[in-house]
Design a protein around this motif. Structure first.
Motif, mmCIF file in Angstrom:
data_model
loop_
_atom_site.group_PDB
_atom_site.id
_atom_site.type_symbol
_atom_site.label_atom_id
_atom_site.label_comp_id
_atom_site.label_asym_id
_atom_site.label_seq_id
_atom_site.Cartn_x
_atom_site.Cartn_y
_atom_site.Cartn_z
ATOM 1 N N GLN A 5 0.875 -1.254 0.013
ATOM 2 C CA GLN A 5 -0.147 -0.080 -0.085
ATOM 3 C C GLN A 5 0.931 1.250 -0.034
ATOM 4 O O GLN A 5 2.081 1.120 0.307
ATOM 5 N N GLY A 6 0.311 2.349 -0.394
ATOM 6 C CA GLY A 6 1.131 3.580 -0.326
ATOM 7 C C GLY A 6 1.148 4.035 1.110
ATOM 8 O O GLY A 6 0.304 3.631 1.942
ATOM 9 N N PRO A 7 2.194 4.885 1.477
ATOM 10 C CA PRO A 7 2.174 5.414 2.905
ATOM 11 C C PRO A 7 0.908 6.499 3.157
ATOM 12 O O PRO A 7 0.191 6.987 2.322
ATOM 13 N N ARG A 8 0.503 6.382 4.490
ATOM 14 C CA ARG A 8 -0.779 6.992 4.826
ATOM 15 C C ARG A 8 -0.215 8.104 5.936
ATOM 16 O O ARG A 8 0.575 7.621 6.853
ATOM 17 N N TYR A 56 5.270 1.507 -7.915
ATOM 18 C CA TYR A 56 4.869 2.987 -8.325
ATOM 19 C C TYR A 56 3.972 3.555 -7.544
ATOM 20 O O TYR A 56 2.945 2.778 -7.630
ATOM 21 N N LEU A 57 4.239 4.561 -7.089
ATOM 22 C CA LEU A 57 3.363 5.339 -6.063
ATOM 23 C C LEU A 57 2.957 6.607 -6.543
ATOM 24 O O LEU A 57 3.832 7.576 -7.168
ATOM 25 N N CYS A 58 1.629 6.904 -6.706
ATOM 26 C CA CYS A 58 1.173 8.242 -7.124
ATOM 27 C C CYS A 58 0.684 8.857 -5.860
ATOM 28 O O CYS A 58 0.281 8.166 -4.686
ATOM 29 N N ALA A 59 0.701 10.439 -5.763
ATOM 30 C CA ALA A 59 0.260 10.984 -4.501
ATOM 31 C C ALA A 59 -0.068 12.672 -5.342
ATOM 32 O O ALA A 59 0.379 13.158 -6.352
ATOM 33 N N SER A 60 -0.951 13.251 -4.139
ATOM 34 C CA SER A 60 -1.341 14.541 -4.563
ATOM 35 C C SER A 60 -1.458 15.126 -3.199
ATOM 36 O O SER A 60 -1.227 14.601 -2.083
ATOM 37 N N GLY A 103 10.930 18.603 6.870
ATOM 38 C CA GLY A 103 11.317 19.394 5.890
ATOM 39 C C GLY A 103 10.193 20.413 5.676
ATOM 40 O O GLY A 103 9.256 20.472 6.471
ATOM 41 N N SER A 104 10.109 21.271 4.584
ATOM 42 C CA SER A 104 9.153 22.232 4.253
ATOM 43 C C SER A 104 8.554 21.700 2.822
ATOM 44 O O SER A 104 9.424 22.109 2.096
ATOM 45 N N ASP A 105 7.679 21.226 2.891
ATOM 46 C CA ASP A 105 7.136 20.855 1.603
ATOM 47 C C ASP A 105 6.464 21.617 0.521
ATOM 48 O O ASP A 105 5.281 21.744 0.313
ATOM 49 N N ARG A 106 7.115 22.674 0.316
ATOM 50 C CA ARG A 106 6.689 23.590 -0.793
ATOM 51 C C ARG A 106 8.012 24.156 -1.497
ATOM 52 O O ARG A 106 9.093 23.869 -1.012
ATOM 53 N N GLY A 107 7.651 24.887 -2.488
ATOM 54 C CA GLY A 107 8.790 25.459 -3.335
ATOM 55 C C GLY A 107 9.738 24.630 -3.830
ATOM 56 O O GLY A 107 9.359 23.560 -4.577
ATOM 57 N N SER A 108 10.872 24.996 -3.667
ATOM 58 C CA SER A 108 12.126 24.186 -4.449
ATOM 59 C C SER A 108 12.022 22.572 -3.818
ATOM 60 O O SER A 108 12.468 21.650 -4.338
ATOM 61 N N THR A 109 11.287 22.365 -2.553
ATOM 62 C CA THR A 109 11.364 21.255 -1.784
ATOM 63 C C THR A 109 10.101 20.145 -2.188
ATOM 64 O O THR A 109 10.013 19.334 -1.496
ATOM 65 N N LEU A 110 9.324 20.814 -3.031
ATOM 66 C CA LEU A 110 8.110 20.376 -3.027
ATOM 67 C C LEU A 110 8.201 18.953 -3.434
ATOM 68 O O LEU A 110 8.779 18.511 -4.295
ATOM 69 N N GLY A 111 7.568 17.891 -2.787
ATOM 70 C CA GLY A 111 7.606 16.500 -3.260
ATOM 71 C C GLY A 111 8.945 15.702 -2.846
ATOM 72 O O GLY A 111 9.078 14.586 -3.246
ATOM 73 N N ARG A 112 9.954 16.601 -2.292
ATOM 74 C CA ARG A 112 11.296 15.866 -2.107
ATOM 75 C C ARG A 112 11.367 15.574 -0.728
ATOM 76 O O ARG A 112 12.658 15.463 -0.201
ATOM 77 N N LEU A 113 10.605 15.559 0.052
ATOM 78 C CA LEU A 113 10.784 15.036 1.508
ATOM 79 C C LEU A 113 11.283 13.653 1.333
ATOM 80 O O LEU A 113 10.829 12.574 0.639
ATOM 81 N N LEU A 116 1.009 14.640 1.880
ATOM 82 C CA LEU A 116 0.841 13.777 0.699
ATOM 83 C C LEU A 116 -0.311 12.655 1.044
ATOM 84 O O LEU A 116 -0.346 12.092 1.836
ATOM 85 N N HIS A 117 -1.257 12.667 -0.203
ATOM 86 C CA HIS A 117 -2.005 11.407 -0.069
ATOM 87 C C HIS A 117 -1.785 10.419 -1.276
ATOM 88 O O HIS A 117 -1.627 10.825 -2.298
ATOM 89 N N PHE A 118 -1.499 9.183 -0.675
ATOM 90 C CA PHE A 118 -1.151 8.206 -1.831
ATOM 91 C C PHE A 118 -1.975 7.405 -2.243
ATOM 92 O O PHE A 118 -3.061 7.142 -1.599
ATOM 93 N N GLY A 119 -1.807 6.918 -3.499
ATOM 94 C CA GLY A 119 -2.652 5.765 -4.040
ATOM 95 C C GLY A 119 -2.052 4.526 -3.378
ATOM 96 O O GLY A 119 -1.162 4.456 -2.577
ATOM 97 N N ASN A 120 -2.549 3.432 -3.719
ATOM 98 C CA ASN A 120 -2.377 2.053 -3.286
ATOM 99 C C ASN A 120 -0.907 1.411 -4.106
ATOM 100 O O ASN A 120 -0.578 0.238 -3.649
ATOM 101 N N GLY A 121 -0.632 2.096 -5.048
ATOM 102 C CA GLY A 121 0.696 1.383 -5.723
ATOM 103 C C GLY A 121 0.426 0.651 -7.116
ATOM 104 O O GLY A 121 -0.578 0.179 -7.003
ATOM 105 N N THR A 122 1.190 0.729 -7.988
ATOM 106 C CA THR A 122 1.236 -0.368 -8.969
ATOM 107 C C THR A 122 2.722 -0.978 -9.005
ATOM 108 O O THR A 122 3.424 -0.393 -9.039
ATOM 109 N N ARG A 123 2.351 -2.239 -8.850
ATOM 110 C CA ARG A 123 3.705 -2.983 -8.755
ATOM 111 C C ARG A 123 3.856 -3.660 -10.096
ATOM 112 O O ARG A 123 3.374 -4.353 -10.862
ATOM 113 N N LEU A 124 4.860 -2.889 -10.927
ATOM 114 C CA LEU A 124 5.402 -3.448 -12.364
ATOM 115 C C LEU A 124 6.386 -4.188 -12.562
ATOM 116 O O LEU A 124 7.463 -3.875 -11.764
ATOM 117 N N THR A 125 6.204 -5.203 -13.059
ATOM 118 C CA THR A 125 7.235 -6.076 -13.364
ATOM 119 C C THR A 125 7.365 -6.154 -14.866
ATOM 120 O O THR A 125 6.659 -6.095 -15.929
#
Lengths: 113, 114
Positions: free
Chosen positions: A42-45, B89-93, A91-101, B103-112
């Protein structure tokens, strides 16, 4: 970006309180501390986020001392379903560091019956 | 509750194929991200987008491209899949306008890639 150091793994039993400490000696003034939880496949929560002192929500508490060089995630009365990897991000998740935590390797928490 | 949906949980492709990974979010977030997660390497940022038709390279963009034609959809494209692109692969918004929005993540796609 501030890097973090946290234990690779921890073990606990059901019903116990678990405290995971994260070190972040070079935290910057604008940096926040954010914790995520990730189950296998699963993705991180998002769990909790704080800047200083103490933050509490329905899932966990976050303790941050005055110097902000470390933080502690506290999970009250864990259950088997809390078995997961826990990531501490700084970190500060904005500007140049957006998405890079930096997620790093996290702490694998295993809860035993 | 924010929902980020990735179109496939598991995908198996052959070397040299063109691969599309789709991601949709339902909370009108401006920012969208693609990461890959590999054992021992953590999450690495491939590309992100902060607005429709806008894209920025992340830390490991080589071999990938992205498309964001609509605000809610962010696609990752592997132009010619290779075995070293086998990964999760993880997508987030996340929204803009609020400091340090999580960040809010999806559940991921495991690509082989074989």
């Amino acid at each position: 970006l501030a890097k973090t150091t946290q234990p690779i793994s921890m073990d606990s039993y059901e019903g116990q309180e678990v405290n995971i400490t994260c070190s972040h000696n070079n935290i910057a003034t604008n940096d926040y501390i954010t914790w995520y939880q990730q189950f296998p496949s699963q993705g991180p929560r998002f769990i909790i986020q704080g800047y200083k002192t103490k933050v509490t929500n329905e899932v966990a508490s976050l303790f941050i001392p005055a110097d902000r060089k470390s933080s502690t995630l506290s999970l009250p009365r864990v259950s088997l379903s809390d078995t997961a990897v826990y990531y501490c991000l700084v970190g500060s998740d904005r500007g140049s560091t957006l998405g890079r935590l930096y997620f790093g390797r996290g702490t694998q928490l295993t809860v035993w019956p | 509750d924010v929902k980020v949906t990735q179109s496939s949980r598991y995908l198996v492709k052959r070397t040299g194929e063109k691969v599309f990974l789709e991601c949709v979010q339902d909370m009108d977030h401006e920012n969208m991200f693609w990461y890959r997660q590999d054992p021992g390497l953590g999450l690495r940022l491939i590309y992100f987008s902060y607005d429709v038709k806008m894209k920025e390279k992340g830390d490991i963009p080589e071999g990938y491209s992205v498309s964001r034609e609509k605000k809610e959809r962010f696609s990752l494209i592997l132009e010619s899949a290779s075995t070293n692109q086998t990964s999760m692969y993880l997508c987030a918004s996340s929204p803009t306008g609020t400091d340090n929005s999580p960040l809010h993540f999806g559940n991921g796609t495991r690509l082989t890639v074989t």
